[in-house]
Design a protein around this motif. Structure first.
Motif, PDB file in Angstrom:
ATOM      1  N   ALA A  22       0.833  -1.204   0.000  1.00 29.91           N
ATOM      2  CA  ALA A  22       0.000   0.000   0.000  1.00 29.91           C
ATOM      3  C   ALA A  22       0.871   1.259   0.000  1.00 29.91           C
ATOM      4  CB  ALA A  22      -0.923  -0.005   1.221  1.00 29.91           C
ATOM      5  N   GLY A  23       1.963   1.225   0.786  1.00 31.23           N
ATOM      6  CA  GLY A  23       2.879   2.361   0.804  1.00 31.23           C
ATOM      7  C   GLY A  23       3.528   2.586  -0.552  1.00 31.23           C
ATOM      8  N   SER A  24       3.865   1.503  -1.241  1.00 35.71           N
ATOM      9  CA  SER A  24       4.444   1.618  -2.575  1.00 35.71           C
ATOM     10  C   SER A  24       3.446   2.230  -3.562  1.00 35.71           C
ATOM     11  CB  SER A  24       4.877   0.242  -3.075  1.00 35.71           C
ATOM     12  OG  SER A  24       5.429   0.330  -4.366  1.00 35.71           O
ATOM     13  N   PHE A  25       2.192   1.824  -3.462  1.00 38.57           N
ATOM     14  CA  PHE A  25       1.155   2.384  -4.335  1.00 38.57           C
ATOM     15  C   PHE A  25       1.006   3.889  -4.104  1.00 38.57           C
ATOM     16  CE2 PHE A  25      -3.281   3.665  -4.936  1.00 38.57           C
ATOM     17  CZ  PHE A  25      -3.448   3.349  -6.286  1.00 38.57           C
ATOM     18  N   VAL A  26       0.970   4.288  -2.830  1.00 35.04           N
ATOM     19  CA  VAL A  26       0.862   5.714  -2.505  1.00 35.04           C
ATOM     20  C   VAL A  26       2.076   6.483  -3.011  1.00 35.04           C
ATOM     21  CG1 VAL A  26       0.775   7.377  -0.606  1.00 35.04           C
ATOM     22  CG2 VAL A  26      -0.617   5.306  -0.497  1.00 35.04           C
ATOM     23  N   THR A  27       3.257   5.884  -2.858  1.00 34.72           N
ATOM     24  CA  THR A  27       4.493   6.541  -3.288  1.00 34.72           C
ATOM     25  C   THR A  27       4.476   6.831  -4.784  1.00 34.72           C
ATOM     26  OG1 THR A  27       5.833   5.548  -1.538  1.00 34.72           O
ATOM     27  CG2 THR A  27       6.991   6.268  -3.521  1.00 34.72           C
ATOM     28  N   TRP A  28       4.157   5.840  -5.581  1.00 33.74           N
ATOM     29  CA  TRP A  28       4.179   6.029  -7.036  1.00 33.74           C
ATOM     30  C   TRP A  28       3.047   6.920  -7.510  1.00 33.74           C
ATOM     31  CZ3 TRP A  28       8.271   5.331  -9.787  1.00 33.74           C
ATOM     32  CH2 TRP A  28       9.244   4.429  -9.366  1.00 33.74           C
ATOM     33  N   THR A  29       1.931   6.889  -6.787  1.00 35.40           N
ATOM     34  CA  THR A  29       0.850   7.819  -7.123  1.00 35.40           C
ATOM     35  C   THR A  29       1.295   9.264  -6.892  1.00 35.40           C
ATOM     36  OG1 THR A  29      -0.850   6.193  -6.550  1.00 35.40           O
ATOM     37  CG2 THR A  29      -1.526   8.499  -6.621  1.00 35.40           C
ATOM     38  N   LEU A  30       1.957   9.504  -5.753  1.00 34.32           N
ATOM     39  CA  LEU A  30       2.457  10.842  -5.448  1.00 34.32           C
ATOM     40  C   LEU A  30       3.558  11.262  -6.418  1.00 34.32           C
ATOM     41  CD1 LEU A  30       2.591  10.824  -1.536  1.00 34.32           C
ATOM     42  CD2 LEU A  30       1.106  12.210  -2.992  1.00 34.32           C
ATOM     43  N   ILE A  31       4.423  10.324  -6.807  1.00 33.10           N
ATOM     44  CA  ILE A  31       5.487  10.647  -7.757  1.00 33.10           C
ATOM     45  C   ILE A  31       4.894  11.132  -9.079  1.00 33.10           C
ATOM     46  CG2 ILE A  31       7.299   9.636  -9.201  1.00 33.10           C
ATOM     47  CD1 ILE A  31       8.090   7.914  -6.818  1.00 33.10           C
ATOM     48  N   LEU A  32       3.885  10.439  -9.564  1.00 31.10           N
ATOM     49  CA  LEU A  32       3.254  10.844 -10.817  1.00 31.10           C
ATOM     50  C   LEU A  32       2.539  12.189 -10.668  1.00 31.10           C
ATOM     51  CD1 LEU A  32       1.773   7.417 -12.018  1.00 31.10           C
ATOM     52  CD2 LEU A  32       3.793   8.601 -12.883  1.00 31.10           C
ATOM     53  N   ALA A  33       1.816  12.348  -9.555  1.00 28.82           N
ATOM     54  CA  ALA A  33       1.062  13.590  -9.343  1.00 28.82           C
ATOM     55  C   ALA A  33       2.006  14.783  -9.171  1.00 28.82           C
ATOM     56  CB  ALA A  33       0.150  13.451  -8.120  1.00 28.82           C
ATOM     57  N   LYS A  34       3.067  14.612  -8.370  1.00 29.34           N
ATOM     58  CA  LYS A  34       4.012  15.708  -8.144  1.00 29.34           C
ATOM     59  C   LYS A  34       4.807  16.032  -9.410  1.00 29.34           C
ATOM     60  CE  LYS A  34       4.668  17.501  -4.785  1.00 29.34           C
ATOM     61  NZ  LYS A  34       4.044  18.718  -4.197  1.00 29.34           N
ATOM     62  N   SER A  35       5.117  15.025 -10.204  1.00 34.42           N
ATOM     63  CA  SER A  35       5.827  15.273 -11.461  1.00 34.42           C
ATOM     64  C   SER A  35       4.975  16.119 -12.386  1.00 34.42           C
ATOM     65  CB  SER A  35       6.182  13.944 -12.143  1.00 34.42           C
ATOM     66  OG  SER A  35       7.061  13.184 -11.347  1.00 34.42           O
ATOM     67  N   LEU A  36       3.697  15.795 -12.473  1.00 35.72           N
ATOM     68  CA  LEU A  36       2.789  16.594 -13.282  1.00 35.72           C
ATOM     69  C   LEU A  36       2.675  18.012 -12.738  1.00 35.72           C
ATOM     70  CD1 LEU A  36       0.720  16.809 -15.573  1.00 35.72           C
ATOM     71  CD2 LEU A  36      -1.022  15.934 -13.994  1.00 35.72           C
ATOM     72  N   GLN A  37       2.615  18.145 -11.408  1.00 33.83           N
ATOM     73  CA  GLN A  37       2.523  19.466 -10.791  1.00 33.83           C
ATOM     74  C   GLN A  37       3.769  20.307 -11.094  1.00 33.83           C
ATOM     75  OE1 GLN A  37       3.216  19.874  -6.508  1.00 33.83           O
ATOM     76  NE2 GLN A  37       1.284  20.977  -6.314  1.00 33.83           N
ATOM     77  N   VAL A  38       4.954  19.720 -10.960  1.00 33.65           N
ATOM     78  CA  VAL A  38       6.205  20.437 -11.227  1.00 33.65           C
ATOM     79  C   VAL A  38       6.254  20.901 -12.680  1.00 33.65           C
ATOM     80  CG1 VAL A  38       8.701  20.148 -11.456  1.00 33.65           C
ATOM     81  CG2 VAL A  38       7.540  19.346  -9.405  1.00 33.65           C
TER      82      VAL A  38
END
Length: 241
Positions: A22-38
């Motif tokens: 579950a932590g891995s899923f959250v991590t990669w979700t945040l990575i994709l979301a933050k990359s798009l935000q940046v």
């Protein structure tokens, strides 16, 4: 592949592995979301700053529309404060004090708001990166305990007795590390981008403050004064040394 349905698998270790997944899923979700935000913030700031410095004068820069992003919002706050002060319509504590002090305070507050917005998700990445190895270690310790318990019950340390529990322990360790590494790397990358973006906003705010010293939104009927103002801010690109 690891089999969660294995009856020899400890329920505690299963829970540890599911937590890490579950932590891995959250991590990669945040990575994709933050990359798009940046990417989006960078694109918006570049577009607005180009339009801002291409404006013919201060009023034209204030009238820019169809923009978004942190730089645009910071500039909008600054322009609104200056308009309120120069029109003598603001009589509250928010606009109390020297013109430059009021502007600096408003810009600083808006930059802080932008920073808080861009920080969203970083705490989660940091938490996952720092705790995942320990969660995996907990699963490892529990797996070893399970192996020792099996040995104690059977009185034998043969491979078929300890293979399952030891396998659980090794898998928990591996998964914990696999979850932590991307989270830590992503946190460091996005934190660096946040600092760079914040520094750019600070520089832009300083430029806006410098320009505000040479321009005003007051409606001056003195033709000479108006001409002087136009001469000073005729080209924003050359208004700041």
């Amino acid at each position: 592949m690891y089999n969660f349905s294995d009856t020899s698998t400890s329920i505690v270790v299963q829970a540890v592995l599911l937590t890490l997944i579950a932590g891995s899923f959250v991590t990669w979700t945040l990575i994709l979301a933050k990359s798009l935000q940046v990417w989006l913030i960078r694109k918006q700031n570049v577009k607005y700053r180009a339009a801002f410095w291409s404006a013919r004068n201060f009023q034209s820069a204030a009238d820019l529309k169809d923009h978004n992003g942190p730089a645009y919002r910071v500039a909008t706050v600054g322009f609104n404060v200056l308009k309120d002060i120069d029109s003598n319509t603001a009589n509250d504590l928010q606009h109390f004090g020297d013109r430059q002090d009021v502007l600096e305070r408003a810009l600083r507050q808006q930059i802080q708001k932008e920073r808080v917005t861009r920080e969203s998700g970083l705490v989660v990445l940091a938490s996952i990166g720092s705790t995942a190895p320990f969660v995996g270690l907990f699963g490892t310790v529990w797996g070893i305990m399970h192996a020792l318990s099996a040995i104690g019950k059977t009185g034998s340390a043969s491979l078929d007795v300890v293979a399952g529990p030891i396998g659980e322990a090794l898998i928990a360790t591996a998964v914990g590390i696999a979850v932590a590494v991307p989270a830590v790397l992503a946190y460091n990358f996005f934190l660096r981008r946040l600092k760079t973006s914040s520094n750019n906003l600070d520089d832009f705010a300083e430029d806006l403050i410098t320009l505000s010293r040479k321009a005003t939104f007051r409606k001056n009927t003195d033709t000479t004064a108006n001409q002087g103002e136009k001469a000073v801010v005729h080209n924003l690109k050359g208004a700041v040394a």
